[in-house]
Scaffold this motif. Sequence first.
Motif, PDB file in Angstrom:
ATOM      1  N   SER A  26       6.661   7.064   8.472  1.00  0.00           N
ATOM      2  CA  SER A  26       5.209   7.233   8.580  1.00  0.00           C
ATOM      3  C   SER A  26       4.810   8.680   8.805  1.00  0.00           C
ATOM      4  O   SER A  26       3.759   9.127   8.324  1.00  0.00           O
ATOM      5  CB  SER A  26       4.654   6.357   9.710  1.00  0.00           C
ATOM      6  OG  SER A  26       5.321   6.608  10.931  1.00  0.00           O
ATOM      7  N   VAL A  27       5.650   9.455   9.511  1.00  0.00           N
ATOM      8  CA  VAL A  27       5.320  10.857   9.767  1.00  0.00           C
ATOM      9  C   VAL A  27       5.227  11.636   8.459  1.00  0.00           C
ATOM     10  O   VAL A  27       4.302  12.420   8.245  1.00  0.00           O
ATOM     11  CB  VAL A  27       6.367  11.486  10.710  1.00  0.00           C
ATOM     12  CG1 VAL A  27       6.344  13.002  10.621  1.00  0.00           C
ATOM     13  CG2 VAL A  27       6.106  11.046  12.146  1.00  0.00           C
ATOM     14  N   LEU A  28       6.180  11.409   7.563  1.00  0.00           N
ATOM     15  CA  LEU A  28       6.214  12.167   6.312  1.00  0.00           C
ATOM     16  C   LEU A  28       5.183  11.692   5.293  1.00  0.00           C
ATOM     17  O   LEU A  28       4.905  12.401   4.328  1.00  0.00           O
ATOM     18  CB  LEU A  28       7.621  12.106   5.702  1.00  0.00           C
ATOM     19  CG  LEU A  28       8.693  12.862   6.503  1.00  0.00           C
ATOM     20  CD1 LEU A  28      10.080  12.605   5.922  1.00  0.00           C
ATOM     21  CD2 LEU A  28       8.389  14.351   6.535  1.00  0.00           C
ATOM     22  N   THR A  29       4.629  10.501   5.503  1.00  0.00           N
ATOM     23  CA  THR A  29       3.566  10.017   4.604  1.00  0.00           C
ATOM     24  C   THR A  29       2.181  10.107   5.237  1.00  0.00           C
ATOM     25  O   THR A  29       1.180   9.924   4.544  1.00  0.00           O
ATOM     26  CB  THR A  29       3.823   8.554   4.198  1.00  0.00           C
ATOM     27  OG1 THR A  29       3.882   7.727   5.383  1.00  0.00           O
ATOM     28  CG2 THR A  29       5.123   8.424   3.427  1.00  0.00           C
ATOM     29  N   ALA A  30       2.128  10.395   6.551  1.00  0.00           N
ATOM     30  CA  ALA A  30       0.837  10.385   7.250  1.00  0.00           C
ATOM     31  C   ALA A  30      -0.125  11.429   6.700  1.00  0.00           C
ATOM     32  O   ALA A  30      -1.334  11.175   6.587  1.00  0.00           O
ATOM     33  CB  ALA A  30       1.052  10.619   8.748  1.00  0.00           C
ATOM     34  N   GLY A  31       0.388  12.620   6.342  1.00  0.00           N
ATOM     35  CA  GLY A  31      -0.489  13.652   5.796  1.00  0.00           C
ATOM     36  C   GLY A  31      -1.153  13.207   4.509  1.00  0.00           C
ATOM     37  O   GLY A  31      -2.359  13.397   4.320  1.00  0.00           O
ATOM     38  N   TRP A  32      -0.367  12.598   3.624  1.00  0.00           N
ATOM     39  CA  TRP A  32      -0.913  12.101   2.361  1.00  0.00           C
ATOM     40  C   TRP A  32      -1.935  10.988   2.614  1.00  0.00           C
ATOM     41  O   TRP A  32      -3.010  10.975   2.004  1.00  0.00           O
ATOM     42  CB  TRP A  32       0.220  11.584   1.477  1.00  0.00           C
ATOM     43  CG  TRP A  32      -0.261  11.007   0.184  1.00  0.00           C
ATOM     44  CD1 TRP A  32      -0.588  11.679  -0.957  1.00  0.00           C
ATOM     45  CD2 TRP A  32      -0.497   9.609  -0.081  1.00  0.00           C
ATOM     46  NE1 TRP A  32      -1.013  10.799  -1.925  1.00  0.00           N
ATOM     47  CE2 TRP A  32      -0.975   9.523  -1.414  1.00  0.00           C
ATOM     48  CE3 TRP A  32      -0.368   8.446   0.669  1.00  0.00           C
ATOM     49  CZ2 TRP A  32      -1.295   8.299  -2.011  1.00  0.00           C
ATOM     50  CZ3 TRP A  32      -0.693   7.238   0.093  1.00  0.00           C
ATOM     51  CH2 TRP A  32      -1.152   7.166  -1.233  1.00  0.00           C
ATOM     52  N   VAL A  33      -1.606  10.065   3.527  1.00  0.00           N
ATOM     53  CA  VAL A  33      -2.530   8.970   3.843  1.00  0.00           C
ATOM     54  C   VAL A  33      -3.823   9.523   4.446  1.00  0.00           C
ATOM     55  O   VAL A  33      -4.927   9.076   4.101  1.00  0.00           O
ATOM     56  CB  VAL A  33      -1.873   7.961   4.810  1.00  0.00           C
ATOM     57  CG1 VAL A  33      -2.878   6.895   5.244  1.00  0.00           C
ATOM     58  CG2 VAL A  33      -0.668   7.302   4.145  1.00  0.00           C
ATOM     59  N   ALA A  34      -3.708  10.511   5.344  1.00  0.00           N
ATOM     60  CA  ALA A  34      -4.884  11.088   5.990  1.00  0.00           C
ATOM     61  C   ALA A  34      -5.771  11.822   4.985  1.00  0.00           C
ATOM     62  O   ALA A  34      -7.003  11.823   5.109  1.00  0.00           O
ATOM     63  CB  ALA A  34      -4.465  12.048   7.105  1.00  0.00           C
ATOM     64  N   ASP A  35      -5.153  12.462   3.991  1.00  0.00           N
ATOM     65  CA  ASP A  35      -5.946  13.124   2.957  1.00  0.00           C
ATOM     66  C   ASP A  35      -6.617  12.109   2.034  1.00  0.00           C
ATOM     67  O   ASP A  35      -7.709  12.343   1.519  1.00  0.00           O
ATOM     68  CB  ASP A  35      -5.062  14.064   2.125  1.00  0.00           C
ATOM     69  CG  ASP A  35      -4.732  15.354   2.866  1.00  0.00           C
ATOM     70  OD1 ASP A  35      -5.464  15.687   3.826  1.00  0.00           O
ATOM     71  OD2 ASP A  35      -3.748  16.017   2.492  1.00  0.00           O
ATOM     72  N   ALA A  36      -5.954  10.961   1.821  1.00  0.00           N
ATOM     73  CA  ALA A  36      -6.497   9.952   0.912  1.00  0.00           C
ATOM     74  C   ALA A  36      -7.519   9.039   1.592  1.00  0.00           C
ATOM     75  O   ALA A  36      -8.609   8.792   1.058  1.00  0.00           O
ATOM     76  CB  ALA A  36      -5.354   9.110   0.332  1.00  0.00           C
ATOM     77  N   MET A  37      -7.188   8.527   2.794  1.00  0.00           N
ATOM     78  CA  MET A  37      -8.045   7.558   3.487  1.00  0.00           C
ATOM     79  C   MET A  37      -9.018   8.206   4.463  1.00  0.00           C
ATOM     80  O   MET A  37      -9.958   7.557   4.906  1.00  0.00           O
ATOM     81  CB  MET A  37      -7.185   6.565   4.280  1.00  0.00           C
ATOM     82  CG  MET A  37      -6.383   5.605   3.450  1.00  0.00           C
ATOM     83  SD  MET A  37      -5.446   4.450   4.495  1.00  0.00           S
ATOM     84  CE  MET A  37      -6.753   3.716   5.485  1.00  0.00           C
ATOM     85  N   GLY A  38      -8.790   9.445   4.810  1.00  0.00           N
ATOM     86  CA  GLY A  38      -9.579  10.072   5.863  1.00  0.00           C
ATOM     87  C   GLY A  38      -8.849   9.988   7.186  1.00  0.00           C
ATOM     88  O   GLY A  38      -7.972   9.142   7.383  1.00  0.00           O
TER      89      GLY A  38
END
Length: 417
Positions: A26-38
Motif C-alpha cells: 500500500s505504501v508504494l501504491t498510495a501516492g498513485w491512489v492519492a493522485d487519482a482519488m484525492g
Amino acid sequence: MREDLGLSGVQVEVLTGSMNLFMLVSVLTAGWVADAMGRRGTLVLANAFLLGGALAMSLGGSYAALMAARFVTSIGAGFARVVAPVYNAEISPASTRGVLSSLLDMFINVGVLLSYVSNYVFAGLPAHLSWRVMFAAGALPPAFLAAGVLAMPESPRWLVMRGRHGEAHAVLARTSDTPAEADLRLEEIKQAVSFSSAAAQGVWKEMLVRPTKGVRRVLVCVLGLQFFQQASGLDAIVLYCPLVFKHAGMSSNAAVLGATVAVGVVKTCFILVATLLSDRVGRRPLLLASTAGVAAALGAVALTLCVDAASPASCVASVLAFVAAFSVGFGPVVPTYSSEIMPLRLRAQGTSLGTAVNRITCALVTMTFISLADWITMPGCFFLYASVAAAACAFVYVQLPETSGRSLEDMDVLFSK
C-alpha cells in the motif's frame, strides 16, 4: 497471544514486524491512489481497511489467520502513513504548518499510549479473551475517523491539479491567515502545477532516473531521515520495552506494564512540546538536538544494562530519557520535513518512496531485535543503535537546511541552491 495460541518467540517477531513488510504494497501504491482519488478519498479507504483489520485480528484463531488480518491492517496503515502527512502539509498555511503537521505524530502517540492503557486494563481478563477485546476496541477509532474525514475539505493543491480552481480558492480562504494570502497561495500553486505539467517526464523517472540537482538533494534528505528514524531503534525499543525491563531485573508483570505506560506518557508529552516548538524553533535545531540526545540516551541504556543490571529503576530512567530525546525531534519533525520539501508533482509518490524506506528499516529492526540481543547481547544492541543515532546527527548537520516559514512552492528554490 503467546499464552493463548502457543506462539514461539520467532513467530512473535515475525507477526510484530510483518506489517512493515506488508505495508510496502500500500505504501508504494498510495501516492498513485492519492493522485487519482484525492487525499481525502484515500484516507477514507485507509480507515476502512484499518477497521476491517482490527476486527479480523480480534477473531483470529490461528497464526495464519492473524498474519492474514495483519495484511489487511497493513493496507490501511500504509495508505494513512503516506497520505496523512501529505494532506496536512498541503492544507496548512506556512506560518503554522510545522505545528499542524506535527499533530499527526502526536496523536498517533496518543493512540499508542491509549493502547498501553488498554493493555493494562484488559490484563486481568482471561488469556483467551484479553487480547481479542484489545483488538476489537481498535475498530472504533477508524470508524469515527472515516466519518470525520468526509467532513474535511479536499487538499487545495490536488484540486488545482484537477483544474478545480474555484473549489481550491474556497479551501484556501478557510485555511489562510488573510484573504490576500489565500489569493497569493492560489497563484503560487497554479504556477507550480503549470511548471509541473510543462516539466513532467513521469514521476518515477524524474525521481530515480533523471533527477535534477534539487530533486536529488531532496531525495537524499527524505530517504536519509526516514532510514535513520527507524535504524536508531525507536519502534523496536518501544515494542519490546517489557523485554528490556525484565532483562534489567523487573520481575512483576504489573510493574513492567506500569513502566511501559510511563514510556508512552513521556513520549506523548515530549512530542507535544516538539509540536509547539516546530514553527518557533525550526525543524533543523529540533532534529540536531534530538539525534544528539538519542545517541547519549541509548549509550546510557547500554551502560546501565552492563554496569547496573540489578537496578530496574536506572534502566527505566534511561529508556525514558531516550524516548524523550527521540520525541523532541525525530518523532514529529521527520514526517513534516519529508512531506513539505517534496515538489508538488512528486509529493504523493515521493512520500510513498520515503515511507517505504522507513517501513523496510522498521521491519528489519523489529524482526531481528530478539535474535540480535541473543547474538551481541542486549547492551550491544543499544550501543549499536547509539552509533546509528550519532551518524544521524552528522547527517542532519551536513545535509538539512531550515524550512520553517517557507511556502511549499518555495522549496524548489531552497533545495536547488
